[in-house]
Design a protein around this motif. Structure first.
Motif, mmCIF file in Angstrom:
data_model
loop_
_atom_site.group_PDB
_atom_site.id
_atom_site.type_symbol
_atom_site.label_atom_id
_atom_site.label_comp_id
_atom_site.label_asym_id
_atom_site.label_seq_id
_atom_site.Cartn_x
_atom_site.Cartn_y
_atom_site.Cartn_z
ATOM 1 N N LYS A 92 0.857 -0.969 -0.302
ATOM 2 C CA LYS A 92 0.247 -0.180 -0.041
ATOM 3 C C LYS A 92 0.824 1.034 0.271
ATOM 4 C CE LYS A 92 -4.270 -1.924 2.133
ATOM 5 N NZ LYS A 92 -4.695 -1.806 3.736
ATOM 6 N N GLU A 93 2.119 1.444 0.640
ATOM 7 C CA GLU A 93 2.817 2.510 1.231
ATOM 8 C C GLU A 93 3.155 2.777 -0.918
ATOM 9 O OE1 GLU A 93 5.306 1.583 3.733
ATOM 10 O OE2 GLU A 93 4.378 2.396 5.604
ATOM 11 N N LYS A 94 3.777 1.154 -1.666
ATOM 12 C CA LYS A 94 4.581 1.883 -2.847
ATOM 13 C C LYS A 94 3.073 2.218 -3.805
ATOM 14 C CE LYS A 94 7.833 -2.528 -2.384
ATOM 15 N NZ LYS A 94 7.658 -3.502 -2.993
ATOM 16 N N GLU A 95 2.532 1.865 -2.936
ATOM 17 C CA GLU A 95 1.341 2.159 -4.572
ATOM 18 C C GLU A 95 0.910 4.134 -3.945
ATOM 19 O OE1 GLU A 95 -2.499 0.074 -3.926
ATOM 20 O OE2 GLU A 95 -1.370 -2.157 -5.045
ATOM 21 N N LYS A 96 1.330 4.106 -2.844
ATOM 22 C CA LYS A 96 0.658 5.597 -2.324
ATOM 23 C C LYS A 96 1.530 6.679 -2.874
ATOM 24 C CE LYS A 96 -0.300 8.484 1.230
ATOM 25 N NZ LYS A 96 -0.268 8.145 2.650
ATOM 26 N N ALA A 97 2.874 6.119 -2.356
ATOM 27 C CA ALA A 97 4.386 6.684 -3.011
ATOM 28 C C ALA A 97 4.170 6.692 -4.246
ATOM 29 C CB ALA A 97 4.655 6.323 -2.719
ATOM 30 N N LYS A 98 3.533 6.141 -5.235
ATOM 31 C CA LYS A 98 3.783 5.284 -6.937
ATOM 32 C C LYS A 98 2.764 6.710 -7.102
ATOM 33 C CE LYS A 98 3.248 2.412 -10.557
ATOM 34 N NZ LYS A 98 2.867 1.147 -10.838
ATOM 35 N N ALA A 99 1.410 6.599 -6.691
ATOM 36 C CA ALA A 99 0.683 7.709 -6.790
ATOM 37 C C ALA A 99 0.788 9.167 -6.530
ATOM 38 C CB ALA A 99 -0.587 7.720 -5.862
ATOM 39 N N GLU A 100 1.552 9.458 -5.591
ATOM 40 C CA GLU A 100 2.008 10.744 -5.345
ATOM 41 C C GLU A 100 2.724 11.063 -6.146
ATOM 42 O OE1 GLU A 100 3.321 10.514 -1.445
ATOM 43 O OE2 GLU A 100 0.971 10.521 -0.402
ATOM 44 N N ALA A 101 4.142 9.912 -6.751
ATOM 45 C CA ALA A 101 5.073 10.636 -7.698
ATOM 46 C C ALA A 101 4.271 11.185 -9.204
ATOM 47 C CB ALA A 101 6.180 9.054 -7.550
ATOM 48 N N LEU A 102 3.381 10.186 -9.769
ATOM 49 C CA LEU A 102 2.791 10.303 -10.369
ATOM 50 C C LEU A 102 2.038 11.656 -10.117
ATOM 51 C CD1 LEU A 102 0.569 6.789 -11.276
ATOM 52 C CD2 LEU A 102 3.058 8.292 -12.766
ATOM 53 N N LYS A 103 0.800 12.152 -9.580
ATOM 54 C CA LYS A 103 0.423 13.744 -9.604
ATOM 55 C C LYS A 103 1.684 14.662 -9.416
ATOM 56 C CE LYS A 103 -2.535 15.935 -6.015
ATOM 57 N NZ LYS A 103 -2.716 15.738 -4.736
ATOM 58 N N ALA A 104 2.705 14.455 -8.661
ATOM 59 C CA ALA A 104 4.100 15.770 -8.663
ATOM 60 C C ALA A 104 4.150 15.533 -10.314
ATOM 61 C CB ALA A 104 4.678 14.971 -7.554
ATOM 62 N N GLU A 105 4.565 14.597 -10.898
ATOM 63 C CA GLU A 105 5.329 14.423 -12.306
ATOM 64 C C GLU A 105 3.905 15.274 -12.990
ATOM 65 O OE1 GLU A 105 6.604 12.020 -15.582
ATOM 66 O OE2 GLU A 105 5.691 10.763 -13.920
ATOM 67 N N LYS A 106 3.001 15.072 -12.556
ATOM 68 C CA LYS A 106 1.684 16.521 -13.545
ATOM 69 C C LYS A 106 1.771 16.590 -13.645
ATOM 70 C CE LYS A 106 -3.079 15.489 -14.054
ATOM 71 N NZ LYS A 106 -5.188 15.063 -14.034
ATOM 72 N N GLU A 107 1.885 17.853 -11.963
ATOM 73 C CA GLU A 107 1.604 19.242 -11.748
ATOM 74 C C GLU A 107 2.842 19.719 -12.449
ATOM 75 O OE1 GLU A 107 2.184 19.416 -7.657
ATOM 76 O OE2 GLU A 107 -0.770 18.853 -7.244
ATOM 77 N N ILE A 108 4.286 19.231 -12.239
ATOM 78 C CA ILE A 108 5.094 19.410 -13.356
ATOM 79 C C ILE A 108 4.633 19.460 -14.590
ATOM 80 C CG2 ILE A 108 7.509 19.395 -13.488
ATOM 81 C CD1 ILE A 108 8.308 17.923 -10.626
ATOM 82 N N ASN A 109 4.342 19.171 -15.285
ATOM 83 C CA ASN A 109 4.127 18.732 -16.820
ATOM 84 C C ASN A 109 3.762 19.931 -17.258
ATOM 85 O OD1 ASN A 109 5.682 17.075 -17.525
ATOM 86 N ND2 ASN A 109 4.170 15.147 -16.840
ATOM 87 N N GLU A 110 1.998 19.513 -16.409
ATOM 88 C CA GLU A 110 1.224 21.215 -16.480
ATOM 89 C C GLU A 110 2.101 22.599 -16.318
ATOM 90 O OE1 GLU A 110 -1.942 20.161 -13.293
ATOM 91 O OE2 GLU A 110 -2.735 19.313 -14.417
ATOM 92 N N LYS A 111 2.778 22.684 -14.889
ATOM 93 C CA LYS A 111 3.891 24.083 -14.992
ATOM 94 C C LYS A 111 4.077 24.277 -15.515
ATOM 95 C CE LYS A 111 3.308 24.085 -9.467
ATOM 96 N NZ LYS A 111 4.463 23.499 -8.845
ATOM 97 N N ARG A 112 4.943 22.598 -16.558
ATOM 98 C CA ARG A 112 5.958 23.490 -17.813
ATOM 99 C C ARG A 112 5.226 23.703 -18.629
ATOM 100 N NH1 ARG A 112 9.643 18.566 -17.355
ATOM 101 N NH2 ARG A 112 11.092 18.986 -15.654
ATOM 102 N N ALA A 113 3.839 23.301 -19.351
ATOM 103 C CA ALA A 113 3.039 23.261 -19.896
ATOM 104 C C ALA A 113 2.241 24.935 -20.090
ATOM 105 C CB ALA A 113 1.546 22.844 -20.174
ATOM 106 N N ALA A 114 2.366 25.526 -19.183
ATOM 107 C CA ALA A 114 1.396 26.796 -18.499
ATOM 108 C C ALA A 114 2.979 27.811 -18.563
ATOM 109 C CB ALA A 114 0.982 26.782 -17.186
ATOM 110 N N ALA A 115 4.252 27.199 -18.517
ATOM 111 C CA ALA A 115 5.126 28.430 -18.727
ATOM 112 C C ALA A 115 5.426 29.061 -19.821
ATOM 113 C CB ALA A 115 6.518 28.330 -17.969
ATOM 114 N N ALA A 116 5.810 27.173 -20.564
ATOM 115 C CA ALA A 116 5.142 27.576 -22.552
ATOM 116 C C ALA A 116 4.714 28.512 -23.037
ATOM 117 C CB ALA A 116 5.843 26.061 -22.928
ATOM 118 N N ALA A 117 3.413 28.184 -22.403
ATOM 119 C CA ALA A 117 1.782 29.042 -23.464
ATOM 120 C C ALA A 117 1.641 30.594 -22.885
ATOM 121 C CB ALA A 117 0.776 28.661 -22.692
ATOM 122 N N GLU A 118 2.621 30.815 -21.869
ATOM 123 C CA GLU A 118 2.748 32.313 -21.413
ATOM 124 C C GLU A 118 4.676 33.015 -21.741
ATOM 125 O OE1 GLU A 118 3.972 32.437 -17.515
ATOM 126 O OE2 GLU A 118 1.122 32.498 -16.617
#
Length: 221
Positions: A123-149
């Motif tokens: 469960k801890e591994k799955e939670k850590a994996k989900a958090e890592a995916l969420k963090a990666e998604k947020e980083i990608n969204e920030k990069r996309a927003a910065a590129a659009a700006e």
């Protein structure tokens, strides 16, 4: 001959793998041994341990002394508990059937605890994996927003450049038209066509010549 239950190192560099052995205490750590009792792999979580409990108990009953690490392994697998229970049989406090029942109950509880731990780790591994995916998604969204700006000012600059170029072209065309109109106004007027020569005087001259000719012929006659 003093006997020790200890670990004998095997495996690759950085990934040790141990055998649990009963060996002469005077022998080298990785030298000859009397009996292989099990294996210990610390590279997994939880560690993987295989142990022949009954043979380990026999060596303990014969006076073999485990090292600190070997003692922890024997305790983890229940060999020390079974050795203690067999001491009760020798004293007459327990029967062999009671020893087996108690040991079996302890093993079941131990397996449940291990299963619970493994489940918690999963469960801890799955939670850590989900958090890592969420963090990666947020980083990608920030990069996309910065590129659009970053692209937006470039588009505005391009539109302004096109507008300025269009205005300059219109002004140049208007100026050229004004110059052309001024040139037309300043140009001299075209000369009028010369009037055609009158034909009547020519006809009169011909008639006069005819009359003179007639008069001359009459005088000759």
């Amino acid at each position: 001959m003093p006997v020790k239950i200890r670990l004998q190192r095997h495996g690759k560099k950085g990934k040790p793998f141990y055998w649990v052995v009963a060996a002469d205490s005077r022998a080298k750590r990785d030298g000859k041994f009397l009996e292989k009792l099990g294996t210990y792999n610390p590279n997994t979580n939880p560690a993987t341990i295989e142990l022949n409990v009954d043979n380990s108990v026999k060596w303990l009953q014969n006076g073999a002394q485990p090292t600190d690490t070997a003692r922890a392994i024997l305790s983890y697998k229940g060999a020390l508990l079974k050795h203690h229970l067999w001491g009760g049989v020798r004293k007459g406090a327990l029967t062999e059937e009671q020893v087996e029942e108690k040991f079996t109950a302890w093993v079941e509880e131990k397996e449940k605890a291990i299963s619970s731990k493994i489940s918690g780790l999963d469960k801890e591994k799955e939670k850590a994996k989900a958090e890592a995916l969420k963090a990666e998604k947020e980083i990608n969204e920030k990069r996309a927003a910065a590129a659009a700006e970053a692209e937006a000012p470039e588009e505005e600059a391009t539109e302004e450049a096109v507008a300025e170029s269009t205005e300059e072209t219109v002004e140049e065309v208007a100026a050229a038209e004004e110059v052309a109109e001024a040139a037309v106004e300043e140009a001299p007027a075209a000369p009028e066509e010369a009037p055609k020569a009158e034909e009547a005087p020519a006809e009169e001259a011909v008639a006069a010549d005819s009359e003179d000719a007639s008069a001359a012929s009459a005088e000759e006659e």
